[in-house]
Design a protein around this motif. Structure first.
Motif, PDB file in Angstrom:
ATOM      1  N   GLU A   9       0.821  -1.214   0.000  1.00 48.76           N
ATOM      2  CA  GLU A   9       0.000   0.000   0.000  1.00 48.76           C
ATOM      3  C   GLU A   9       0.855   1.264   0.000  1.00 48.76           C
ATOM      4  N   ASN A  10       2.045   1.162   0.571  1.00 50.07           N
ATOM      5  CA  ASN A  10       2.924   2.334   0.639  1.00 50.07           C
ATOM      6  C   ASN A  10       3.670   2.630  -0.659  1.00 50.07           C
ATOM      7  N   LEU A  11       3.585   1.730  -1.618  1.00 49.18           N
ATOM      8  CA  LEU A  11       4.282   1.972  -2.892  1.00 49.18           C
ATOM      9  C   LEU A  11       3.575   3.055  -3.691  1.00 49.18           C
ATOM     10  N   PRO A  12       4.339   3.901  -4.395  1.00 54.15           N
ATOM     11  CA  PRO A  12       3.711   4.837  -5.338  1.00 54.15           C
ATOM     12  C   PRO A  12       2.960   4.052  -6.415  1.00 54.15           C
ATOM     13  N   LYS A  13       1.919   4.650  -6.955  1.00 57.21           N
ATOM     14  CA  LYS A  13       1.082   3.988  -7.968  1.00 57.21           C
ATOM     15  C   LYS A  13       1.905   3.457  -9.151  1.00 57.21           C
ATOM     16  N   ALA A  14       2.843   4.268  -9.608  1.00 58.00           N
ATOM     17  CA  ALA A  14       3.631   3.858 -10.780  1.00 58.00           C
ATOM     18  C   ALA A  14       4.453   2.604 -10.455  1.00 58.00           C
ATOM     19  N   TYR A  15       5.008   2.543  -9.254  1.00 58.96           N
ATOM     20  CA  TYR A  15       5.794   1.360  -8.866  1.00 58.96           C
ATOM     21  C   TYR A  15       4.906   0.121  -8.784  1.00 58.96           C
ATOM     22  N   LYS A  16       3.675   0.311  -8.304  1.00 57.89           N
ATOM     23  CA  LYS A  16       2.733  -0.825  -8.257  1.00 57.89           C
ATOM     24  C   LYS A  16       2.522  -1.387  -9.666  1.00 57.89           C
ATOM     25  N   GLN A  17       2.298  -0.468 -10.603  1.00 60.38           N
ATOM     26  CA  GLN A  17       2.064  -0.881 -11.977  1.00 60.38           C
ATOM     27  C   GLN A  17       3.277  -1.588 -12.556  1.00 60.38           C
ATOM     28  N   ILE A  18       4.436  -1.030 -12.303  1.00 63.88           N
ATOM     29  CA  ILE A  18       5.688  -1.616 -12.804  1.00 63.88           C
ATOM     30  C   ILE A  18       5.897  -3.014 -12.214  1.00 63.88           C
ATOM     31  N   PHE A  19       5.630  -3.149 -10.926  1.00 59.38           N
ATOM     32  CA  PHE A  19       5.802  -4.448 -10.262  1.00 59.38           C
ATOM     33  C   PHE A  19       4.825  -5.480 -10.825  1.00 59.38           C
ATOM     34  N   GLU A  20       3.577  -5.082 -10.984  1.00 54.30           N
ATOM     35  CA  GLU A  20       2.557  -6.008 -11.512  1.00 54.30           C
ATOM     36  C   GLU A  20       2.923  -6.524 -12.893  1.00 54.30           C
ATOM     37  N   SER A  21       3.316  -5.617 -13.778  1.00 57.59           N
ATOM     38  CA  SER A  21       3.671  -6.050 -15.136  1.00 57.59           C
ATOM     39  C   SER A  21       4.949  -6.891 -15.132  1.00 57.59           C
ATOM     40  N   ALA A  22       5.876  -6.563 -14.249  1.00 62.17           N
ATOM     41  CA  ALA A  22       7.106  -7.360 -14.170  1.00 62.17           C
ATOM     42  C   ALA A  22       6.788  -8.789 -13.717  1.00 62.17           C
ATOM     43  N   CYS A  23       5.833  -8.941 -12.805  1.00 58.48           N
ATOM     44  CA  CYS A  23       5.443 -10.290 -12.360  1.00 58.48           C
ATOM     45  C   CYS A  23       4.778 -11.065 -13.502  1.00 58.48           C
ATOM     46  N   ALA A  24       3.906 -10.396 -14.268  1.00 53.70           N
ATOM     47  CA  ALA A  24       3.262 -11.059 -15.411  1.00 53.70           C
ATOM     48  C   ALA A  24       4.325 -11.466 -16.432  1.00 53.70           C
ATOM     49  N   ASP A  25       5.283 -10.591 -16.634  1.00 52.69           N
ATOM     50  CA  ASP A  25       6.415 -10.853 -17.514  1.00 52.69           C
ATOM     51  C   ASP A  25       7.210 -12.064 -16.981  1.00 52.69           C
ATOM     52  N   GLY A  26       7.441 -12.092 -15.675  1.00 50.57           N
ATOM     53  CA  GLY A  26       8.140 -13.207 -15.033  1.00 50.57           C
ATOM     54  C   GLY A  26       7.397 -14.528 -15.183  1.00 50.57           C
ATOM     55  N   ASN A  27       6.067 -14.450 -15.195  1.00 48.86           N
ATOM     56  CA  ASN A  27       5.232 -15.623 -15.419  1.00 48.86           C
ATOM     57  C   ASN A  27       5.610 -16.301 -16.733  1.00 48.86           C
ATOM     58  N   ASN A  28       5.663 -15.514 -17.802  1.00 47.33           N
ATOM     59  CA  ASN A  28       6.021 -16.039 -19.124  1.00 47.33           C
ATOM     60  C   ASN A  28       7.465 -16.508 -19.177  1.00 47.33           C
ATOM     61  N   TYR A  29       8.321 -15.723 -18.563  1.00 44.09           N
ATOM     62  CA  TYR A  29       9.752 -16.014 -18.605  1.00 44.09           C
ATOM     63  C   TYR A  29      10.055 -17.397 -18.036  1.00 44.09           C
ATOM     64  N   MET A  30       9.523 -17.647 -16.843  1.00 43.80           N
ATOM     65  CA  MET A  30       9.823 -18.921 -16.186  1.00 43.80           C
ATOM     66  C   MET A  30       9.216 -20.088 -16.958  1.00 43.80           C
ATOM     67  N   LEU A  31       7.992 -19.935 -17.411  1.00 43.78           N
ATOM     68  CA  LEU A  31       7.336 -21.006 -18.167  1.00 43.78           C
ATOM     69  C   LEU A  31       8.086 -21.285 -19.472  1.00 43.78           C
TER      70      LEU A  31
END
Lengths: 343, 343
Positions: free
Chosen positions: A237-259
């Motif tokens: 909750e303490n993260l700035p909005k932009a960092y939240k967005q960046i983190f979320e997309s990086a995790c989705a990206d990581g999903n594909n990467y690992m698979l």
């Protein structure tokens, strides 16, 4: 104090620690967390830094979620089915026996209501979950003797955890919890008769084919295993909005990467395993059916006594039915024709 | 002029236009481009803005890559197999007959050397490609008469494009290029005998079951169709590093988003189509085998006369062989058991 300029406020320096449930030797899984960390860092010009620690460096691998819940670390990368001892509902975030395959799990999480259900459940653990990595359908593991009928599971001492172990117990097997590094000597000494790990790429590193030559498939208890990033709710909750967005997309990206890494690395590992003596065996249909029956009994028992589990299970089951219906059509007929065709 | 402060230079305002090859009515595909645009905007606090335009608003859908190559727009969202008329090598970026399924295409692009091969190829078009969206295995389309043997394809006038049309031509079919909105009346009048579009969710909107009741599967010419973002090379090179990273992860995120939407929306659409009269039919094995033979002839002819195509094909073919080998094991046996089990 002086007010910082607006632009600096929107891009503050943030440092998070991420405890992985995995050793560095599982480079595909451990690597997915590092991949996300690197991408978040690059996307923020180094302002949001996530440092990844291997299992045991801060807390043991199976206490990763506890460390996030307590705020010891801001983040962990884990397989939530490790925590079925706290509540079996955790398992839906990773894999449950005879559950969804990889595509279907992604569809459930991203567009089928799964994310909302799991986020609500994880609130009680002070965590926010983000799918981050998939192994694909796992192998059924290494057996010292062939499994020809359900009766062959009776008395079988097998290294297998969580929900899957409980299913096998109904068929007379004796599930064991053994850490990765201890499996090989246990199989060699005959302390256990069988062990499941992941799939060809990871299994090969541990050399199981030398002590248990029958390599069974599929791992019906994880037709697709999802890894997750679990962030501490307050830190999130303490993260700035932009960092939240960046983190979320990086995790989705990581999903594909690992698979994609598993899908690209498993074929040649499988070839080498077979060349080195592994005997590939499919579980007989009769065995799969007996295990499915036992799994359904376990689901009925668990929903009867656990309201949180029931809430997720009921929605998940409806989604699963719809997915199987559709995947039987274009997807399955394409795969079944082409995988066995002379191309 | 005064030098801007360092922090402002690293986060400049950037505005890109993205021309989509699709109408807004294809909300899953068109929506994937908007999804990426929104995530990029949120990740940069509004500093990197991408405005998405539907096909025809700036240039026609099938000229999207031309507009990027010329620098008319910085970006397009397209299916690169639309451009097989320029060079058939474009098709590997989307789908080719009897090619890779969705997982395998992702593995090839992200970890199997596919991205490198396609980036090299697209340099000649002044473009940098980013996988961004998947449909999953498509349906084989709508037929006014049943297809029981390969001979039933002889003389069949079918709305189908590109490479797949050339394969069918070898079996005597007459492929037609018809825009989405014109397919229904052509089927109704009998100007054409069959038409392929996408899958249940998109097909339902056009009402094909009323004029061609046999709904065949699988679409062997796109066992997984990948969409791509194509950025103008100069525009891409001029982006700050952080924006590049943000854009890349947003595209990977969009990949999952679009696929999950199709996987979540197709099952209920299929149920409704069947309730409204669609007759589901699998292509007979004999038909698939005749089409595969024709496809292999086309590959042989194309590799013989096109060195760029041959370069990609040879690497891709090796990867495909390995993927089929591995997917036959855990993945296929899990799917085949569970999709048809009493769960």
């Amino acid at each position: 104090t002086l007010a910082a300029p607006a632009i600096a406020q929107s891009a503050p320096e943030v440092k998070w620690r991420c405890t992985s449930s995995f050793p560095k030797s599982l480079d595909t899984i451990y690597g997915a967390a590092e991949y996300v960390a690197k991408r978040v860092e690059a996307a923020t010009d180094g302002k949001f830094q996530i440092r990844v620690f291997a299992a045991g460096e801060i807390v043991p691998g199976l206490q990763a979620v506890d460390a996030v819940q307590a705020g010891t670390v801001e983040l962990c990368h884990t397989a939530n089915y490790y925590y079925v001892g706290k509540d079996p509902t955790f398992a839906f975030d990773t894999a449950v026996p005879f559950g969804l395959n990889t595509r279907q799990q992604m569809a459930w999480m991203y567009q089928g209501g799964g994310m909302e259900l799991m986020r609500e459940f994880f609130k009680d653990y002070n965590c926010v979950n983000f799918p981050c990595g998939h192994t694909g359908a796992q192998m059924g593991g290494w057996f010292r003797k062939e499994i020809k009928t359900p009766a062959d599971l009776n008395g079988l001492k097998m290294r297998i955890g969580g929900f899957a172990g409980q299913v096998l117990q109904k068929l007379g097997a004796v599930p064991q919890q053994i850490a990765g590094g201890d499996i090989y000597p246990a199989l060699e000494k005959g302390t256990i008769d069988a062990a499941e790990w992941v799939g060809p790429y990871d299994d090969e590193k541990l050399g199981f084919q030398k002590v248990a030559q029958y390599y069974y498939y599929p791992g019906w208890w994880e037709g697709g295993a999802q890894l997750s990033m679990m962030a501490n709710s307050t830190a999130w909750e303490n993260l700035p909005k932009a960092y939240k967005q960046i983190f979320e997309s990086a995790c989705a990206d990581g999903n594909n990467y690992m698979l994609a890494r598993y899908d690209a690395l498993n074929p040649t590992a499988l070839r080498r395993l077979v060349a080195n003596g592994a005997q590939l065996r499919p579980f007989p249909k009769e065995v799969l059916e007996a295990c499915l029956k036992a799994a359904n009994e376990l689901y009925a028992e668990t929903t009867a006594k656990n309201a949180k589990f029931k809430k997720v299970f009921d929605e998940w089951k409806k989604f699963r039915e719809e997915e199987y219906l559709w995947f039987r059509v274009a997807e399955q007929t394409f795969d079944n024709f082409i995988f066995n065709a002379k191309v």
